[in-house]
Design a protein around this motif. Structure first.
Motif, short mmCIF file in Angstrom:
data_model
loop_
_atom_site.label_atom_id
_atom_site.label_comp_id
_atom_site.label_asym_id
_atom_site.label_seq_id
_atom_site.Cartn_x
_atom_site.Cartn_y
_atom_site.Cartn_z
N LEU A 1 33.44 53.58 -11.94
CA LEU A 1 34.23 52.35 -12.06
C LEU A 1 35.67 52.51 -11.56
N PRO A 2 36.39 53.57 -11.96
CA PRO A 2 37.74 53.73 -11.41
C PRO A 2 37.75 54.00 -9.90
N LEU A 3 36.78 54.75 -9.39
CA LEU A 3 36.74 55.00 -7.95
C LEU A 3 36.42 53.72 -7.18
N HIS A 4 35.56 52.90 -7.72
CA HIS A 4 35.24 51.61 -7.10
C HIS A 4 36.50 50.73 -7.05
N ALA A 5 37.23 50.69 -8.15
CA ALA A 5 38.47 49.91 -8.19
C ALA A 5 39.52 50.50 -7.25
N HIS A 6 39.57 51.83 -7.16
CA HIS A 6 40.53 52.49 -6.27
C HIS A 6 40.27 52.11 -4.81
N ILE A 7 39.03 52.14 -4.41
CA ILE A 7 38.70 51.80 -3.02
C ILE A 7 39.06 50.35 -2.72
N GLY A 8 38.73 49.45 -3.63
CA GLY A 8 39.06 48.04 -3.42
C GLY A 8 40.55 47.79 -3.37
N MET A 9 41.31 48.38 -4.31
CA MET A 9 42.75 48.19 -4.32
C MET A 9 43.42 48.85 -3.13
N SER A 10 42.82 49.92 -2.63
CA SER A 10 43.36 50.57 -1.43
C SER A 10 43.34 49.61 -0.24
N TYR A 11 42.27 48.85 -0.12
CA TYR A 11 42.20 47.86 0.96
C TYR A 11 43.22 46.73 0.75
N VAL A 12 43.42 46.33 -0.50
CA VAL A 12 44.41 45.30 -0.79
C VAL A 12 45.81 45.80 -0.43
N ILE A 13 46.11 47.04 -0.81
CA ILE A 13 47.42 47.62 -0.48
C ILE A 13 47.60 47.71 1.03
N THR A 14 46.56 48.17 1.73
CA THR A 14 46.64 48.30 3.19
C THR A 14 46.87 46.95 3.86
N ASP A 15 46.29 45.89 3.32
CA ASP A 15 46.43 44.56 3.92
C ASP A 15 47.77 43.90 3.60
N TYR A 16 48.25 44.03 2.36
CA TYR A 16 49.37 43.19 1.93
C TYR A 16 50.72 43.90 1.81
N VAL A 17 50.76 45.19 1.52
CA VAL A 17 52.05 45.87 1.37
C VAL A 17 52.84 45.91 2.68
N PRO A 18 52.22 46.17 3.84
CA PRO A 18 53.02 46.18 5.07
C PRO A 18 53.67 44.83 5.39
N LYS A 19 53.14 43.74 4.87
CA LYS A 19 53.76 42.44 5.08
C LYS A 19 55.10 42.34 4.36
N VAL A 20 55.25 43.09 3.26
CA VAL A 20 56.50 43.11 2.52
C VAL A 20 57.44 44.15 3.12
N SER A 21 56.95 45.39 3.25
CA SER A 21 57.75 46.48 3.81
C SER A 21 56.81 47.61 4.23
N LYS A 22 56.92 48.00 5.48
CA LYS A 22 56.05 49.09 5.96
C LYS A 22 56.37 50.41 5.28
N GLY A 23 57.59 50.57 4.82
CA GLY A 23 57.99 51.80 4.14
C GLY A 23 57.41 51.95 2.75
N LEU A 24 56.91 50.89 2.17
CA LEU A 24 56.35 50.95 0.82
C LEU A 24 54.87 51.32 0.80
N LEU A 25 54.25 51.41 1.96
CA LEU A 25 52.81 51.68 2.01
C LEU A 25 52.47 53.05 1.40
N GLY A 26 53.20 54.07 1.78
CA GLY A 26 52.95 55.42 1.24
C GLY A 26 53.15 55.50 -0.27
N PRO A 27 54.32 55.05 -0.78
CA PRO A 27 54.51 55.08 -2.24
C PRO A 27 53.49 54.23 -3.00
N ALA A 28 53.07 53.12 -2.43
CA ALA A 28 52.07 52.28 -3.11
C ALA A 28 50.75 53.02 -3.22
N ARG A 29 50.38 53.73 -2.18
CA ARG A 29 49.13 54.50 -2.23
C ARG A 29 49.21 55.65 -3.23
N VAL A 30 50.37 56.30 -3.29
CA VAL A 30 50.55 57.39 -4.26
C VAL A 30 50.47 56.84 -5.68
#
Length: 94
Positions: free
Chosen positions: A27-56
């Motif tokens: 369950l946590p790995l399933h949620a991690h994979i899904g949220m990873s795609y959300v972060i990849t899609d939406y965080v760069p729209k706010v700031s490209k520099g936040l992508l790495g910290p968001a993934r960490v």
């Protein structure tokens, strides 16, 4: 995710422990994979520099979730019994 109904059907029993442990990881790995795609899609729209910290941050949250569910499964009643207890009535002590 097909383990969920099997785990609820087997609970409470000793046979249920491997299913609880598998769900505690899946369950946590399933949620991690899904949220990873959300972060990849939406965080760069706010700031490209936040992508790495968001993934960490997501990796940290996933790790803590896995450890917490492992604790519930190994030292507590297990995930399925914990969820089932929410629907059981409280026992009246007389």
């Amino acid at each position: 995710m097909a383990l969920t109904p099997v785990a609820f059907a087997l609970s409470p029993s000793v046979i249920n422990m491997p299913f609880d442990l598998a769900l505690g990881l899946a369950l946590p790995l399933h949620a991690h994979i899904g949220m990873s795609y959300v972060i990849t899609d939406y965080v760069p729209k706010v700031s490209k520099g936040l992508l790495g910290p968001a993934r960490v941050m997501l990796l940290g949250v996933t790790g803590v979730t896995i450890l917490g569910l492992a604790h519930v499964n190994l030292k507590g009643d297990g995930m399925t019994e914990t969820v089932k207890s929410m629907w059981r009535g409280t026992k009246k002590v007389e």
